[in-house]
Design a protein around this motif. Structure first.
Motif, PDB file in Angstrom:
ATOM      1  N   LEU A   1       9.642  20.460 -36.865  1.00  0.00           N
ATOM      2  CA  LEU A   1       8.196  20.396 -37.084  1.00  0.00           C
ATOM      3  C   LEU A   1       7.500  19.692 -35.912  1.00  0.00           C
ATOM      4  O   LEU A   1       6.406  20.094 -35.495  1.00  0.00           O
ATOM      5  CB  LEU A   1       7.890  19.671 -38.396  1.00  0.00           C
ATOM      6  CG  LEU A   1       8.397  20.345 -39.681  1.00  0.00           C
ATOM      7  CD1 LEU A   1       7.960  19.552 -40.903  1.00  0.00           C
ATOM      8  CD2 LEU A   1       7.904  21.776 -39.784  1.00  0.00           C
ATOM      9  N   ALA A   2       8.140  18.651 -35.394  1.00  0.00           N
ATOM     10  CA  ALA A   2       7.573  17.943 -34.246  1.00  0.00           C
ATOM     11  C   ALA A   2       7.515  18.859 -33.023  1.00  0.00           C
ATOM     12  O   ALA A   2       6.546  18.822 -32.244  1.00  0.00           O
ATOM     13  CB  ALA A   2       8.391  16.694 -33.938  1.00  0.00           C
ATOM     14  N   GLU A   3       8.522  19.682 -32.841  1.00  0.00           N
ATOM     15  CA  GLU A   3       8.515  20.640 -31.729  1.00  0.00           C
ATOM     16  C   GLU A   3       7.387  21.657 -31.895  1.00  0.00           C
ATOM     17  O   GLU A   3       6.668  21.973 -30.935  1.00  0.00           O
ATOM     18  CB  GLU A   3       9.858  21.367 -31.667  1.00  0.00           C
ATOM     19  CG  GLU A   3      11.025  20.494 -31.217  1.00  0.00           C
ATOM     20  CD  GLU A   3      12.366  21.197 -31.378  1.00  0.00           C
ATOM     21  OE1 GLU A   3      12.371  22.368 -31.831  1.00  0.00           O
ATOM     22  OE2 GLU A   3      13.387  20.569 -31.065  1.00  0.00           O
TER      23      GLU A   3
ATOM     24  N   SER B   1      14.878  28.716 -39.770  1.00  0.00           N
ATOM     25  CA  SER B   1      14.053  29.081 -40.922  1.00  0.00           C
ATOM     26  C   SER B   1      12.629  28.547 -40.791  1.00  0.00           C
ATOM     27  O   SER B   1      11.654  29.261 -41.048  1.00  0.00           O
ATOM     28  CB  SER B   1      14.682  28.555 -42.207  1.00  0.00           C
ATOM     29  OG  SER B   1      13.841  28.784 -43.325  1.00  0.00           O
ATOM     30  N   LEU B   2      12.485  27.289 -40.378  1.00  0.00           N
ATOM     31  CA  LEU B   2      11.153  26.701 -40.266  1.00  0.00           C
ATOM     32  C   LEU B   2      10.336  27.388 -39.179  1.00  0.00           C
ATOM     33  O   LEU B   2       9.133  27.605 -39.338  1.00  0.00           O
ATOM     34  CB  LEU B   2      11.263  25.200 -39.994  1.00  0.00           C
ATOM     35  CG  LEU B   2      11.695  24.349 -41.194  1.00  0.00           C
ATOM     36  CD1 LEU B   2      11.946  22.912 -40.761  1.00  0.00           C
ATOM     37  CD2 LEU B   2      10.644  24.387 -42.299  1.00  0.00           C
ATOM     38  N   ARG B   3      10.984  27.728 -38.080  1.00  0.00           N
ATOM     39  CA  ARG B   3      10.268  28.437 -37.021  1.00  0.00           C
ATOM     40  C   ARG B   3       9.814  29.816 -37.495  1.00  0.00           C
ATOM     41  O   ARG B   3       8.672  30.232 -37.248  1.00  0.00           O
ATOM     42  CB  ARG B   3      11.143  28.570 -35.781  1.00  0.00           C
ATOM     43  CG  ARG B   3      11.212  27.288 -34.961  1.00  0.00           C
ATOM     44  CD  ARG B   3      11.869  27.493 -33.616  1.00  0.00           C
ATOM     45  NE  ARG B   3      11.579  26.335 -32.771  1.00  0.00           N
ATOM     46  CZ  ARG B   3      10.483  26.174 -32.060  1.00  0.00           C
ATOM     47  NH1 ARG B   3       9.535  27.116 -32.090  1.00  0.00           N
ATOM     48  NH2 ARG B   3      10.285  25.102 -31.329  1.00  0.00           N
ATOM     49  N   ARG B   4      10.691  30.514 -38.187  1.00  0.00           N
ATOM     50  CA  ARG B   4      10.326  31.832 -38.708  1.00  0.00           C
ATOM     51  C   ARG B   4       9.189  31.705 -39.695  1.00  0.00           C
ATOM     52  O   ARG B   4       8.216  32.480 -39.658  1.00  0.00           O
ATOM     53  CB  ARG B   4      11.538  32.479 -39.385  1.00  0.00           C
ATOM     54  CG  ARG B   4      11.246  33.867 -39.966  1.00  0.00           C
ATOM     55  CD  ARG B   4      12.168  34.201 -41.119  1.00  0.00           C
ATOM     56  NE  ARG B   4      12.096  33.224 -42.186  1.00  0.00           N
ATOM     57  CZ  ARG B   4      11.103  33.138 -43.068  1.00  0.00           C
ATOM     58  NH1 ARG B   4      10.065  33.964 -42.989  1.00  0.00           N
ATOM     59  NH2 ARG B   4      11.121  32.222 -44.016  1.00  0.00           N
TER      60      ARG B   4
ATOM     61  N   LYS C   1       1.414  24.893 -32.445  1.00  0.00           N
ATOM     62  CA  LYS C   1       1.389  25.826 -33.568  1.00  0.00           C
ATOM     63  C   LYS C   1       0.960  25.152 -34.874  1.00  0.00           C
ATOM     64  O   LYS C   1       0.475  25.825 -35.786  1.00  0.00           O
ATOM     65  CB  LYS C   1       2.757  26.487 -33.722  1.00  0.00           C
ATOM     66  CG  LYS C   1       3.091  27.377 -32.520  1.00  0.00           C
ATOM     67  CD  LYS C   1       4.481  27.946 -32.586  1.00  0.00           C
ATOM     68  CE  LYS C   1       4.756  28.814 -31.354  1.00  0.00           C
ATOM     69  NZ  LYS C   1       6.143  29.329 -31.322  1.00  0.00           N
ATOM     70  N   ILE C   2       1.161  23.851 -34.954  1.00  0.00           N
ATOM     71  CA  ILE C   2       0.668  23.096 -36.104  1.00  0.00           C
ATOM     72  C   ILE C   2      -0.054  21.856 -35.596  1.00  0.00           C
ATOM     73  O   ILE C   2       0.291  21.299 -34.546  1.00  0.00           O
ATOM     74  CB  ILE C   2       1.795  22.707 -37.090  1.00  0.00           C
ATOM     75  CG1 ILE C   2       2.849  21.822 -36.434  1.00  0.00           C
ATOM     76  CG2 ILE C   2       2.449  23.942 -37.668  1.00  0.00           C
ATOM     77  CD1 ILE C   2       3.933  21.381 -37.387  1.00  0.00           C
TER      78      ILE C   2
ATOM     79  N   GLY D   1       6.472  25.384 -45.533  1.00  0.00           N
ATOM     80  CA  GLY D   1       7.613  26.226 -45.210  1.00  0.00           C
ATOM     81  C   GLY D   1       8.904  25.492 -45.511  1.00  0.00           C
ATOM     82  O   GLY D   1       8.909  24.296 -45.813  1.00  0.00           O
ATOM     83  N   GLY D   2      10.007  26.225 -45.440  1.00  0.00           N
ATOM     84  CA  GLY D   2      11.298  25.614 -45.701  1.00  0.00           C
ATOM     85  C   GLY D   2      11.857  25.916 -47.071  1.00  0.00           C
ATOM     86  O   GLY D   2      12.840  25.304 -47.502  1.00  0.00           O
ATOM     87  N   VAL D   3      11.250  26.883 -47.778  1.00  0.00           N
ATOM     88  CA  VAL D   3      11.757  27.331 -49.076  1.00  0.00           C
ATOM     89  C   VAL D   3      11.803  28.849 -49.081  1.00  0.00           C
ATOM     90  O   VAL D   3      10.850  29.512 -48.664  1.00  0.00           O
ATOM     91  CB  VAL D   3      10.861  26.818 -50.235  1.00  0.00           C
ATOM     92  CG1 VAL D   3      11.046  27.663 -51.483  1.00  0.00           C
ATOM     93  CG2 VAL D   3      11.178  25.364 -50.553  1.00  0.00           C
ATOM     94  N   LEU D   4      12.910  29.401 -49.558  1.00  0.00           N
ATOM     95  CA  LEU D   4      13.072  30.844 -49.658  1.00  0.00           C
ATOM     96  C   LEU D   4      13.036  31.256 -51.121  1.00  0.00           C
ATOM     97  O   LEU D   4      13.747  30.692 -51.952  1.00  0.00           O
ATOM     98  CB  LEU D   4      14.398  31.283 -49.028  1.00  0.00           C
ATOM     99  CG  LEU D   4      14.591  30.951 -47.545  1.00  0.00           C
ATOM    100  CD1 LEU D   4      15.948  31.451 -47.075  1.00  0.00           C
ATOM    101  CD2 LEU D   4      13.476  31.545 -46.697  1.00  0.00           C
TER     102      LEU D   4
END
Length: 293
Positions: free
Chosen positions: A147-149, A109-112, A155-156, A91-94
Motif C-alpha cells: 500500500l505504501a508503494e 492481489s493488492l496491486r491488481r 495511485k492512492i 482491497g485484499g479480499v476475494l
C-alpha cells in the motif's frame, strides 16, 4: 441538561474534509451476501445522487461488494464527481460467491485490486484505500508495504485499515501513515471501543461499519426496532431509535465518520437527519450505561 457540541466535519489524513455522516454503499449490491449486480440499477443511481444533494461527501465501498459492481454503480451515478467528494474503497479480499470470501493481502492481489478499482471508479487516484482485512497467510508488513508503494506511485492518496487490532495499527504505522481504521462498532456491540480510543488519541479517522448492527448475510438493522432506553430517548427527541443510535456514535468521538447504508431514499434522509440531533449529557450517559437494546 444542555446538549453537547457536535463537530460536523473531520479531516481524513489532515487534508480531506468530510461530513461525519457519510454513506456506506455496500447495500447497493445483489443479495444475499452483497454478491452480484444491484437489482435496480437506476434506483441505486438515484439514491446515490440524493445522498450528494443532502450533503454527503464521503462514500465507502470495496472491490468485494459485487465484486466490482458497487464501484461501477458509484461511477455510473456520480462521475464526473463533485470536487469535494471523497470515495473510499477497499482491497485484499476475494469473493467468488455470497458465502465464499477470503483474504488475499499479497502484493500481487493488492496491486491488481487497486488497478481494477481505479478503472471502475474512473479515477487516477483513490482518496482512501483500505486493506479490507489482514491475511493470515501473508505477512502483514508485506500488505502495508505494498500500500505504501502504491501511495508513492500516486495511485492512492491515503492508506486505511479494516478489521485490525491496536497492535496491527501500531505495526502499520511503522511502515506508512495510517489515515483511517474501519472496524465493527455500534451502540449494542462495543468490543471495538479500545481501537476507537487509540484512533482518537492519534487523530486517525474511525469508520465504524454496521453502525446499526446489521449482519452481512441478513437484511435489516436490529437497532432500528428496539425497546427500552433507546426508544425512550428517541421519543423525547421526536426521532426514531436508529437515528438516536447514529447520533450517539457521532457524539462518542469527533474522529468518527458514520456510514449507514440503505436502499431507500426515505431511510437515507432519516439517517442524514441524525447528524442534526443534539443529545444531552444525560442522554449520552444513559446510552453509555445501557446493556441491552
Amino acid at each position: 441538561m444542555n446538549s453537547t457540541s457536535l463537530p460536523t466535519m473531520f479531516f481524513i489524513g489532515n487534508d480531506l474534509n468530510v461530513n461525519r455522516l457519510g454513506y456506506g454503499a455496500m447495500r447497493l449490491t445483489g443479495q444475499p451476501g452483497n454478491f452480484g449486480r444491484y437489482a435496480d440499477w437506476e434506483a441505486g443511481k438515484q439514491l446515490l445522487r440524493r445522498a450528494i444533494e443532502l450533503g454527503v461527501n464521503f462514500i465507502d465501498t470495496a472491490e468485494s461488494y459485487g465484486p466490482g459492481d458497487n464501484e461501477e454503480l458509484i461511477a455510473s451515478a456520480l462521475y464526473p464527481y463533485p470536487d469535494d467528494l471523497v470515495i473510499a474503497t477497499k482491497g485484499g479480499v476475494l469473493k467468488t460467491a455470497p458465502d465464499s470470501i477470503r483474504a488475499d493481502g499479497s502484493s500481487k492481489s493488492l496491486r491488481r485490486s487497486c488497478e481494477a478499482s481505479l478503472q471502475r471508479l474512473k479515477i487516477d487516484q483513490i482518496d482512501l484505500y483500505q486493506l479490507h482485512r489482514p491475511d493470515p497467510n501473508v505477512s502483514f508488513a508485506e500488505s502495508i508495504e505494498t500500500l505504501a508503494e502504491l501511495q508513492r506511485e500516486g495511485k492512492i492518496r491515503h492508506i486505511g485499515l479494516s478489521n485490525v487490532t491496536i497492535s496491527q495499527i501500531e505495526a502499520a504505522r511503522q511502515i506508512a501513515k495510517i489515515a483511517s481504521v474501519q472496524n465493527r462498532l455500534n451502540l449494542a456491540e462495543r468490543a471495538g471501543e479500545e481501537v476507537l480510543d487509540f484512533c482518537t488519541q492519534h487523530n486517525i479517522a474511525f469508520i465504524p461499519y454496521a453502525p446499526l448492527g446489521a449482519h452481512p448475510l441478513k437484511r435489516g438493522a436490529p437497532l432500528a426496532n428496539t425497546e427500552g432506553t433507546l426508544t425512550e430517548i428517541a421519543a423525547h427527541h421526536d426521532m426514531k431509535p436508529n437515528q438516536i443510535a447514529l447520533s450517539w456514535m457521532l457524539h462518542r468521538a469527533s474522529n468518527i465518520i458514520v456510514i449507514p447504508g440503505t436502499t431507500t431514499i426515505s431511510h437515507l434522509e432519516e439517517n442524514i437527519a441524525a447528524a442534526s440531533i443534539a443529545l444531552t449529557a444525560d442522554d449520552i450517559k444513559l446510552l453509555n450505561e445501557a446493556q441491552a437494546f
